[in-house]
Design a protein around this motif. Structure first.
Motif, PDB file in Angstrom:
ATOM      1  N   SER A   1       0.852  -1.171  -0.130  1.00 32.56           N
ATOM      2  CA  SER A   1      -0.120   0.131   0.003  1.00 32.56           C
ATOM      3  C   SER A   1       0.954   1.334  -0.044  1.00 32.56           C
ATOM      4  N   ALA A   2       1.919   1.173   0.644  1.00 36.41           N
ATOM      5  CA  ALA A   2       2.721   2.371   0.711  1.00 36.41           C
ATOM      6  C   ALA A   2       3.670   2.467  -0.461  1.00 36.41           C
TER       7      ALA A   2
ATOM      8  N   GLY B   1       4.239   2.758  -3.936  1.00 33.91           N
ATOM      9  CA  GLY B   1       3.378   2.773  -5.447  1.00 33.91           C
ATOM     10  C   GLY B   1       3.941   3.790  -6.181  1.00 33.91           C
ATOM     11  N   LEU B   2       3.041   4.573  -7.030  1.00 36.35           N
ATOM     12  CA  LEU B   2       3.247   5.632  -7.657  1.00 36.35           C
ATOM     13  C   LEU B   2       3.519   6.745  -6.964  1.00 36.35           C
ATOM     14  N   GLY B   3       3.262   6.625  -5.816  1.00 38.09           N
ATOM     15  CA  GLY B   3       3.956   7.712  -4.935  1.00 38.09           C
ATOM     16  C   GLY B   3       5.441   7.908  -4.825  1.00 38.09           C
TER      17      GLY B   3
ATOM     18  N   TYR C   1      -5.979   8.693  -8.640  1.00 36.73           N
ATOM     19  CA  TYR C   1      -4.721   7.879  -8.562  1.00 36.73           C
ATOM     20  C   TYR C   1      -5.052   6.724  -9.832  1.00 36.73           C
TER      21      TYR C   1
ATOM     22  N   PHE D   1       0.842  11.016   2.018  1.00 37.62           N
ATOM     23  CA  PHE D   1       0.617  10.290   0.760  1.00 37.62           C
ATOM     24  C   PHE D   1       1.280   8.841   0.731  1.00 37.62           C
ATOM     25  N   THR D   2       2.647   8.915   0.406  1.00 39.31           N
ATOM     26  CA  THR D   2       3.428   7.801   0.265  1.00 39.31           C
ATOM     27  C   THR D   2       3.299   6.746   1.405  1.00 39.31           C
TER      28      THR D   2
ATOM     29  N   SER E   1       0.550   6.156   3.042  1.00 40.59           N
ATOM     30  CA  SER E   1      -0.902   5.925   3.284  1.00 40.59           C
ATOM     31  C   SER E   1      -1.452   6.126   4.437  1.00 40.59           C
TER      32      SER E   1
ATOM     33  N   THR F   1      -6.259   3.661   5.687  1.00 40.67           N
ATOM     34  CA  THR F   1      -5.823   2.343   5.321  1.00 40.67           C
ATOM     35  C   THR F   1      -4.993   1.569   6.223  1.00 40.67           C
TER      36      THR F   1
ATOM     37  N   ALA G   1      -1.412  -0.743  -4.332  1.00 44.10           N
ATOM     38  CA  ALA G   1      -1.539   0.479  -3.521  1.00 44.10           C
ATOM     39  C   ALA G   1      -3.112   0.887  -3.816  1.00 44.10           C
TER      40      ALA G   1
ATOM     41  N   LEU H   1      -6.649   1.187  -0.898  1.00 44.94           N
ATOM     42  CA  LEU H   1      -7.426   2.047  -0.629  1.00 44.94           C
ATOM     43  C   LEU H   1      -9.004   1.730  -1.075  1.00 44.94           C
TER      44      LEU H   1
END
Ligand code: PFF
Length: 457
Positions: A20-21, A23-25, A106, A228-229, A231, A236, A323, A327
């Protein structure tokens, strides 16, 4: 199928929390945020905040979930009844609303990844293997509202199907087996990128902190990105904590590991992207298209670049999917707890549909909503800025309030202090100080500086 998922073991938890942490972030958002805020000084500020306020809040969220056994909305309600402070429920709602809107936004970026993936795939069957470059443009994507909407819908649909089937099933196995491949690709890319001539300049840019490059927004951007990164503020980690069985693992150790891995991946991402970006003339470092512009061009100069690109974007999409699942799972779990009569599959579908409707705004931000501007920013930048740098920290503040008022001191201590480690006694008081004073102080300062920045542009 049970209404609530639960982790089969410790490893599953790590996979989900890290999944979850990371990802695209990390790979997409972090590099251009660092570019926007001038490099080294911002990177230092970011790492400091991740390891202090980020990690502390992560532990707090896991604890709230673990202690209450429910997701953020129900947890906020419980705490508000317990403390007779009705306003606490609003924080629960804020988290859920942020999760819904974030997943919409996202999904559009995940749609970009899917587009690049299909372009690489199609290039495999073309004579000129670099032809994919002409179709890989974020500007072009932003001007095709329907294409963005379609791609985001595909991504969302896949996410809904997986959540309906229950977390942890086949997807977990897939991701586990692809993780080493992704790691290997990143290492190969990193070596290629660091052997470019621009590397010394990049290392100076990233590791020589020039504090004069920070601006009014930098603190707020760093805080927003940490949340954000990792989460945080979405609820979550509360949901994940609630799935966690009693005394399986020491929560602060988990928080530390997840934070360290996520931060390391972000640093690797900037080391990978910047040497390439620096060696390409006219490549702005501050644009959300950074990763998408830089990587395919770099790969086109290598033999086998298409296969490499295909595998890389596939792994990137899977990471982003994982990720997104975090969410969607959170939103679904909240809905099921709010309306217990609802089946998990129905709740996941309702959530998916609602998110899809909201996706219309970011997807058509470059076409139908092109003229919607605030302070010169389009809809997608407003989404990004207002939501992540503005509302998310406020939701994080709500989590702190829930953790500090909802959990009795004794239980917090029991969950924090491990019998086997002396250091956690000392760490407990540090953790509390960070939660009570440092975190609220930094959030308020970051927000205030951003507001001041609006008048000194
Ligand atoms: N942390 C994810 C990333 O860095 O890409 C984004 C995210 C995923 C935020 C899941 C929140 C969440 F619940």
């Amino acid at each position: 199928m049970s209404k609530r998922s639960s982790f089969r073991n410790r490893f599953s938890f790590y996979l989900l929390a890290i999944g979850s942490a990371c990802g695209l972030g990390n790979l997409w958002r972090f590099p251009y945020i660092v570019g926007e805020n001038g490099g080294g000084a911002f990177l230092l500020l970011y790492v400091f905040l991740a390891l202090t306020i980020g990690m502390s809040l992560l532990i707090a969220e896991l604890m709230v979930g673990h202690y209450t056994g429910v997701s953020v909305l129900a947890a906020a309600k419980k705490v508000s009844q317990q403390t007779k402070r009705k306003s606490i429920v609003a924080f629960g709602w804020l988290s859920v609303i942020i999760s819904v809107v974030t997943l919409a936004y996202y999904s559009v970026i995940c749609g970009w990844v899917l587009h690049y993936l299909t372009q690489f795939l199609m290039s495999l069957f073309q004579k000129d293997s670099t032809v994919y470059l002409s179709h890989m443009s974020v500007t072009m994507l932003q001007q095709s509202g329907w294409l963005q909407f379609l791609l985001a819908s595909v991504h969302l649909l896949i996410s809904v199907v997986i959540v309906v089937k229950g977390l942890g099933d086949g997807v977990e196995r897939w991701i586990t087996s692809l993780l080493p491949v992704f790691g290997l690709l990143v290492v190969v890319l990193l070596i290629g990128s660091l052997s470019l001539e621009s590397t010394p300049e990049v290392l100076r840019f990233l590791f020589y902190p020039d504090f004069s490059k920070l601006n009014w927004n930098s603190l707020g951007h760093a805080v927003g990105h940490v949340f954000f990164t990792l989460s945080l503020g979405f609820g979550t980690m509360v949901t994940f904590g609630s799935y966690f069985k009693k005394d399986e693992e020491h929560l602060p150790t988990m928080g530390l590991r997840v934070t360290l891995i996520d931060t390391l991946i972000s640093i690797v991402a900037v080391l990978l992207i910047f040497p390439i970006a620096f060696s390409m003339s006219k490549q702005p470092l501050t644009d959300p298209s950074l990763l998408f512009e830089v990587l395919p061009r770099f790969l086109s100069s290598y033999k086998g670049g298409v296969i490499f690109g295909l595998t890389f974007f596939l792994c990137l999409w899977l990471a982003a999917l994982n990720a997104s699942l975090g969410l969607l799972e959170t939103i679904t779990a909240n809905l099921v707890e709010k309306k217990p009569k609802l089946k998990r599959s129905v709740a996941a579908s309702i959530s998916g549909l609602t998110i899809l409707l909201i996706t219309v705004f970011p997807a058509f931000s470059g076409t139908i909503f092109k003229n919607f501007k605030m302070y010169g920013h389009g809809l997608i930048e407003i989404f990004d800025s207002f939501l992540i740098n503005g509302l998310l920290p406020v939701a994080g503040l709500g989590m702190v309030i829930i953790a500090l008022t909802g959990l009795p001191e004794k239980d917090r201590k029991d969950l924090f202090i491990s019998q086997t480690s002396m250091t956690s006694q000392v760490m407990y008081s540090h953790w509390k100080i960070v939660l009570m004073w440092v975190l609220p102080g930094i959030i308020i300062l970051g927000l205030a500086l951003q507001i001041i920045g609006l008048f000194f542009r």
